[in-house]
Enzyme design. Structure first.
Site, PDB file in Angstrom:
ATOM      1  N   ASP A  99       4.601   8.234 -15.334  1.00 40.63           N
ATOM      2  CA  ASP A  99       4.306   9.036 -16.523  1.00 40.63           C
ATOM      3  C   ASP A  99       5.254  10.207 -16.758  1.00 40.63           C
ATOM      4  O   ASP A  99       5.109  10.931 -17.743  1.00 40.63           O
ATOM      5  CB  ASP A  99       2.855   9.551 -16.470  1.00 40.63           C
ATOM      6  CG  ASP A  99       2.538  10.307 -15.171  1.00 40.63           C
ATOM      7  OD1 ASP A  99       3.448  10.910 -14.575  1.00 40.63           O
ATOM      8  OD2 ASP A  99       1.355  10.282 -14.757  1.00 40.63           O
ATOM      9  N   ILE A 119      -7.836  17.181  -7.042  1.00 35.14           N
ATOM     10  CA  ILE A 119      -6.503  17.634  -6.637  1.00 35.14           C
ATOM     11  C   ILE A 119      -6.133  19.000  -7.232  1.00 35.14           C
ATOM     12  O   ILE A 119      -5.673  19.893  -6.508  1.00 35.14           O
ATOM     13  CB  ILE A 119      -5.443  16.584  -7.051  1.00 35.14           C
ATOM     14  CG1 ILE A 119      -5.677  15.302  -6.270  1.00 35.14           C
ATOM     15  CG2 ILE A 119      -4.024  17.108  -6.831  1.00 35.14           C
ATOM     16  CD1 ILE A 119      -4.981  14.091  -6.869  1.00 35.14           C
ATOM     17  N   HIS A 127       7.907   3.346  -8.537  1.00 38.56           N
ATOM     18  CA  HIS A 127       7.420   2.313  -9.468  1.00 38.56           C
ATOM     19  C   HIS A 127       7.995   2.494 -10.864  1.00 38.56           C
ATOM     20  O   HIS A 127       7.468   1.945 -11.832  1.00 38.56           O
ATOM     21  CB  HIS A 127       5.885   2.321  -9.523  1.00 38.56           C
ATOM     22  CG  HIS A 127       5.255   1.836  -8.240  1.00 38.56           C
ATOM     23  ND1 HIS A 127       3.938   2.053  -7.929  1.00 38.56           N
ATOM     24  CD2 HIS A 127       5.772   1.141  -7.193  1.00 38.56           C
ATOM     25  CE1 HIS A 127       3.674   1.525  -6.739  1.00 38.56           C
ATOM     26  NE2 HIS A 127       4.771   0.973  -6.284  1.00 38.56           N
ATOM     27  N   SER A 142      -4.105   8.803  -4.366  1.00 40.91           N
ATOM     28  CA  SER A 142      -3.726   7.387  -4.280  1.00 40.91           C
ATOM     29  C   SER A 142      -4.756   6.650  -3.445  1.00 40.91           C
ATOM     30  O   SER A 142      -5.170   7.143  -2.385  1.00 40.91           O
ATOM     31  CB  SER A 142      -2.344   7.222  -3.662  1.00 40.91           C
ATOM     32  OG  SER A 142      -2.058   5.847  -3.483  1.00 40.91           O
ATOM     33  N   SER A 143      -5.136   5.465  -3.912  1.00 40.27           N
ATOM     34  CA  SER A 143      -6.074   4.644  -3.136  1.00 40.27           C
ATOM     35  C   SER A 143      -5.375   4.040  -1.923  1.00 40.27           C
ATOM     36  O   SER A 143      -6.026   3.488  -1.050  1.00 40.27           O
ATOM     37  CB  SER A 143      -6.674   3.552  -4.014  1.00 40.27           C
ATOM     38  OG  SER A 143      -5.640   2.753  -4.562  1.00 40.27           O
ATOM     39  N   PHE A 151      -6.058   3.419 -12.013  1.00 41.23           N
ATOM     40  CA  PHE A 151      -6.333   1.982 -12.035  1.00 41.23           C
ATOM     41  C   PHE A 151      -7.720   1.641 -11.536  1.00 41.23           C
ATOM     42  O   PHE A 151      -8.404   0.806 -12.099  1.00 41.23           O
ATOM     43  CB  PHE A 151      -5.309   1.256 -11.144  1.00 41.23           C
ATOM     44  CG  PHE A 151      -4.111   0.767 -11.904  1.00 41.23           C
ATOM     45  CD1 PHE A 151      -4.042   0.845 -13.272  1.00 41.23           C
ATOM     46  CD2 PHE A 151      -3.057   0.194 -11.220  1.00 41.23           C
ATOM     47  CE1 PHE A 151      -2.927   0.390 -13.956  1.00 41.23           C
ATOM     48  CE2 PHE A 151      -1.940  -0.270 -11.886  1.00 41.23           C
ATOM     49  CZ  PHE A 151      -1.872  -0.167 -13.261  1.00 41.23           C
ATOM     50  N   ARG A 152      -8.120   2.293 -10.445  1.00 37.59           N
ATOM     51  CA  ARG A 152      -9.265   1.760  -9.709  1.00 37.59           C
ATOM     52  C   ARG A 152     -10.546   2.555  -9.833  1.00 37.59           C
ATOM     53  O   ARG A 152     -11.585   2.094  -9.377  1.00 37.59           O
ATOM     54  CB  ARG A 152      -8.888   1.594  -8.232  1.00 37.59           C
ATOM     55  CG  ARG A 152      -7.870   0.486  -8.063  1.00 37.59           C
ATOM     56  CD  ARG A 152      -7.398   0.299  -6.636  1.00 37.59           C
ATOM     57  NE  ARG A 152      -6.401  -0.757  -6.586  1.00 37.59           N
ATOM     58  CZ  ARG A 152      -5.121  -0.615  -6.940  1.00 37.59           C
ATOM     59  NH1 ARG A 152      -4.693   0.542  -7.378  1.00 37.59           N
ATOM     60  NH2 ARG A 152      -4.289  -1.634  -6.879  1.00 37.59           N
TER      61      ARG A 152
END
Ligand code: NAD
Length: 268
Positions: free
Chosen positions: A123, A257, A140, A214-215, A54-55
């Site tokens: 996903d 990662i 989520h 993850s942010s 997303f970011r």
């Protein structure tokens, strides 16, 4: 809990896939000392499979704003837009494959080192990499199928797509006439109770909590690393960029990662 060691490294310039043995050695030490690890993943673990996060620059939010749950419920036009966007991504979601980060996580579960994978991702790649479904906690939801918002009935996407293409709108639930939505949790939507309870129990039972990609800005999901830390677990964060929770972590690796985790798992 006394005796935590703190190692913070920031090697963003080395984000080439090469890894630094000193800081990975610290991750290996944490894993070796752990009897029960929980892995917590975000969109960053799937970027190496080709799914944008997303970011990051070029991430999904730089291209389109998310549709809030209330707007989805109240607007037939926004429901159509949500489904149009989802079908536009179907080729990616149906062909994407787990990467070495997912496979390293699956190895940790198989070795009995990790009890659960709590994922914010939708996903399905942890399951595809071989983690048993009952070890993956999807807080989520999952975008690979749909659910009725009224009765909860599961539906496959292909018939919904066929209806959408024929009629220009999604079908209602074939059982109760309710609104169909991908089985994901949108902004403004209630969190799934049983998954949250399972995630909390897993977090409270672990002695090492590892965040991957993850942010850590989306709550309540981002509350789990803090919960683990407060409960006495050690906390490691592997993320390309710094996060606000780095100050609580025993180890922060600003690294890619896949290669990082593969090297750590191979050393166990
Ligand atoms: P985010 O986009 O906010 O943050 C991802 C983080 O991962 C960033 O800080 C980025 O620097 C880092 N990152 C990206 N690729 C990396 C790599 N290869 N190695 C190391 N770090 C990397 O994601 P989030 O925290 O998961 O929150 C976004 C929300 O969007 C979540 O709720 C998630 O469900 C959803 N989302 C899911 C997917 C997916 O299912 N694959 C994709 C996009 C968004």
């Amino acid at each position: 809990m006394a005796g935590h060691f703190t190692i913070k490294t920031s090697y963003v310039s080395r984000m080439t896939g090469s890894t630094d043995t000193a800081d990975i050695a610290s991750l290996i030490d944490l894993l070796r000392a752990s009897r029960r690890t929980v892995i917590f993943t975000g969109a960053g673990i799937s970027t190496e499979s080709g799914i944008p996060d997303f970011r990051s620059p070029g991430g999904i939010w730089t291209q389109m704003a998310p549709i809030d749950f209330r707007d989805f419920i109240s607007s037939a036009e926004l429901r159509k837009e949500a489904w149009r966007r989802r079908f536009a991504m179907e080729e990616m979601f149906s062909t994407v494959q787990p990467n070495e980060g997912h496979h390293a996580v699956a190895s940790l579960v198989k070795l009995g080192k990790a009890s659960h994978v709590i994922t914010q991702n939708i996903d399905n790649l942890h399951q595809q990499s071989g983690v048993p479904a009952d070890r993956v906690i999807e807080i989520h939801g999952n975008t690979r199928y749909a659910k009725c918002l009224n009765c909860g009935a599961r539906a496959e996407l292909e018939p919904i797509r066929a209806h959408f293409e024929a009629h220009g709108e999604p079908p209602d639930c074939r059982f109760c006439g309710g609104i169909m939505k991908t089985a994901t949790i949108s902004f403004g939507q209630a969190m799934p109770e049983s998954e949250m309870a399972r995630a909390e129990a897993a977090t409270l039972a672990c002695d090492l909590f590892i965040v991957l990609g993850s942010s850590l800005v989306v709550y309540p999901a981002a509350g789990f690393p803090i919960l683990a830390r407060k409960n006495g677990a050690r906390l490691a964060i592997v993320n390309r960029e710094p996060t606000d929770q780095d100050i609580y972590a025993d180890l922060v690796l600003n690294r890619q990662i896949g290669p990082t985790l593969r090297e750590a798992v191979n050393a166990l």
